[in-house]
Scaffold this active site. Sequence first.
Site, PDB file in Angstrom:
ATOM      1  N   HIS A   1      45.232  43.595  51.134  1.00  9.37           N
ATOM      2  CA  HIS A   1      44.141  44.084  51.969  1.00  9.37           C
ATOM      3  C   HIS A   1      42.878  43.277  51.707  1.00  9.37           C
ATOM      4  O   HIS A   1      42.588  42.894  50.572  1.00  9.37           O
ATOM      5  CB  HIS A   1      43.872  45.576  51.714  1.00  9.37           C
TER       6      HIS A   1
ATOM      7  N   HIS B   1      36.259  48.022  41.723  1.00  6.19           N
ATOM      8  CA  HIS B   1      35.418  49.101  42.241  1.00  6.19           C
ATOM      9  C   HIS B   1      34.143  49.292  41.425  1.00  6.19           C
ATOM     10  O   HIS B   1      33.380  50.223  41.703  1.00  6.19           O
ATOM     11  CB  HIS B   1      36.180  50.432  42.336  1.00  6.19           C
TER      12      HIS B   1
ATOM     13  N   GLU C   1      43.122  49.659  53.519  1.00  6.31           N
ATOM     14  CA  GLU C   1      43.762  50.175  52.307  1.00  6.31           C
ATOM     15  C   GLU C   1      42.810  51.031  51.494  1.00  6.31           C
ATOM     16  O   GLU C   1      43.212  52.050  50.920  1.00  6.31           O
ATOM     17  CB  GLU C   1      44.265  49.006  51.461  1.00  6.31           C
ATOM     18  N   GLU C   2      41.546  50.634  51.457  1.00  6.23           N
ATOM     19  CA  GLU C   2      40.558  51.382  50.677  1.00  6.23           C
ATOM     20  C   GLU C   2      40.039  52.602  51.441  1.00  6.23           C
ATOM     21  O   GLU C   2      39.300  53.402  50.886  1.00  6.23           O
ATOM     22  CB  GLU C   2      39.379  50.481  50.297  1.00  6.23           C
TER      23      GLU C   2
ATOM     24  N   ASP D   1      40.016  43.183  43.432  1.00  7.78           N
ATOM     25  CA  ASP D   1      40.744  44.098  44.317  1.00  7.78           C
ATOM     26  C   ASP D   1      40.399  43.823  45.778  1.00  7.78           C
ATOM     27  O   ASP D   1      39.540  44.478  46.344  1.00  7.78           O
ATOM     28  CB  ASP D   1      40.393  45.536  43.940  1.00  7.78           C
TER      29      ASP D   1
ATOM     30  N   ASP E   1      39.950  44.584  52.988  1.00  7.59           N
ATOM     31  CA  ASP E   1      38.845  45.545  52.946  1.00  7.59           C
ATOM     32  C   ASP E   1      38.509  45.885  51.498  1.00  7.59           C
ATOM     33  O   ASP E   1      39.365  45.832  50.610  1.00  7.59           O
ATOM     34  CB  ASP E   1      39.160  46.801  53.760  1.00  7.59           C
TER      35      ASP E   1
ATOM     36  N   GLU F   1      48.085  43.782  44.366  1.00  9.86           N
ATOM     37  CA  GLU F   1      47.131  44.684  43.715  1.00  9.86           C
ATOM     38  C   GLU F   1      46.871  44.252  42.273  1.00  9.86           C
ATOM     39  O   GLU F   1      47.749  43.681  41.611  1.00  9.86           O
ATOM     40  CB  GLU F   1      47.669  46.115  43.724  1.00  9.86           C
TER      41      GLU F   1
END
Length: 375
Positions: free
Chosen positions: A65, A346, A132-133, A98, A67, A161
Site C-alpha cells: 500500500h 506510525h 490499507e491504513e 510502512d 497510503d 509490511e
Amino acid sequence: MTLRLIRCPSVTPAEGGALDLLQQELEALGFVCTRLPFEEAGTAPVDNLWAKLGEGAPHFCFAGHTDVVPPGEAEAWEVDPFAGTLREGQVIGRGAADMKGAIAAFVTAVAAHLARVGEVPGSISLLITGDEEGPSINGTRKVLEWLAERGERIDACLVGEPTNPLELGDMVKIGRRGSLTGRLTVQGKQGHIAYPHLADNPCHRIVPLLQALIAEPLDAGSEHFQPSSLQIASIDVGNPATNVIPAQARAVFNVRFNDHWTGASLEAWIRERLAQVDQGWELDVRVSGECFLTPPGPLAEAVAQAVENETGRKPELSTSGGTSDARFIRAYSPVVEFGLVGQTMHQVNERVAAGDIVALSRIYERVLERVFDAG
C-alpha cells in the site's frame, strides 16, 4: 525511489501522486498497468494499481500500500514528514517503514532481475492499494475480486509490511490472528443515586458481563499461534454527575484469535457467555479478518532462505502482530509477509536505515531468482 514516494502526500484515501509515480516506473520496465478506482456508499473513493509483466505460471505477486497515516503535528518532526529526507544514513518521512521503502525495493528488485535474465518464464505483478491504513473497503479486497472475475490466478504473493521488530532479517510473517470487535450495550433506567430502588443501574450489570468474558483464557494457543486474547478497550456511560445513575452503559472489546476459532464460532461463544449472566444486553460484532496460516512450505522457505543469504540471520516464521491486507489475499493465494524494521512505523520521525532498503531490494531479487530460476 523511496524518497520520491515519501514526497507524495498519500494520506488515506488520497493518492497523492504515489500511484502515478509507480505506474511511470513500472511501465518503463514493460509492465501493463491498470488503475482501479473503487468506491462504496458512505466511504471515500480509493485509487488502486494493478501492474503485470508477462503471462502464465508461475505468477508471483508483490502486494502493498502507498497510503500512509497522518503525520500528526508537523512541528514535532525533525524534518518535513513529506520531504523525503536522507540524513546520516537514515531515510526519514511518513511511510518510510510502512511501507514505501518496501514498494521501492520491490520495483528495483524487479529491474535488477530483468536486467539479469531479460524476461521471466511466467509473470510478475504488483497489487498496490491506497486503502490499507483506512477502512480497507475499496482497496485490496475489491482488486482481488476484480482479478477473480477476469480469471486471473496468483500462485504466490509477498506482502511488504514491516515485519522485523529490531533488525532486518528478524521475522517473516506466515499468518495472522483474526480480529473481532464487540460493542456491548446495556440499557438501564436513570435515577437519583440515593434512590437506587427507583432506577436500574446498567453499570452494575455490565461489570459481571465483562467479567464473564475475561474470567478464563480462550485457549492455550496452537502450533503456530499464541493464545487468543480478549481485551476490553473502553467502558463508557457518558455520565459527568456523581449523583445520577446513568441510563446506559457501553463497552468495546477486541479479540485477536488464533486458528482454534473462526469469527462465527467466537461470536457464538461470546453470546453464550453473556446469556449465562444477563439477558438484557445488545451486542454488535464486526470481524475485520479471519485467522489464517500459510504453512511452512516453498513460499516461506524461498523468502526465509533469501533473507538468510542476504543478512546472515535465520528469520523466525511468525504469526504475531496485527492484521494486514494479507487477510484478504490468503483466500486467493499462498501469502507471506516480509519488509523493513517497523520500530518507528506510525510514529513521529518515522525512519529506516537506507542500507536496509538496499538490502531488502536484494532480498526481493533473491526471492525472484528462487521463484523463476527454479521454475
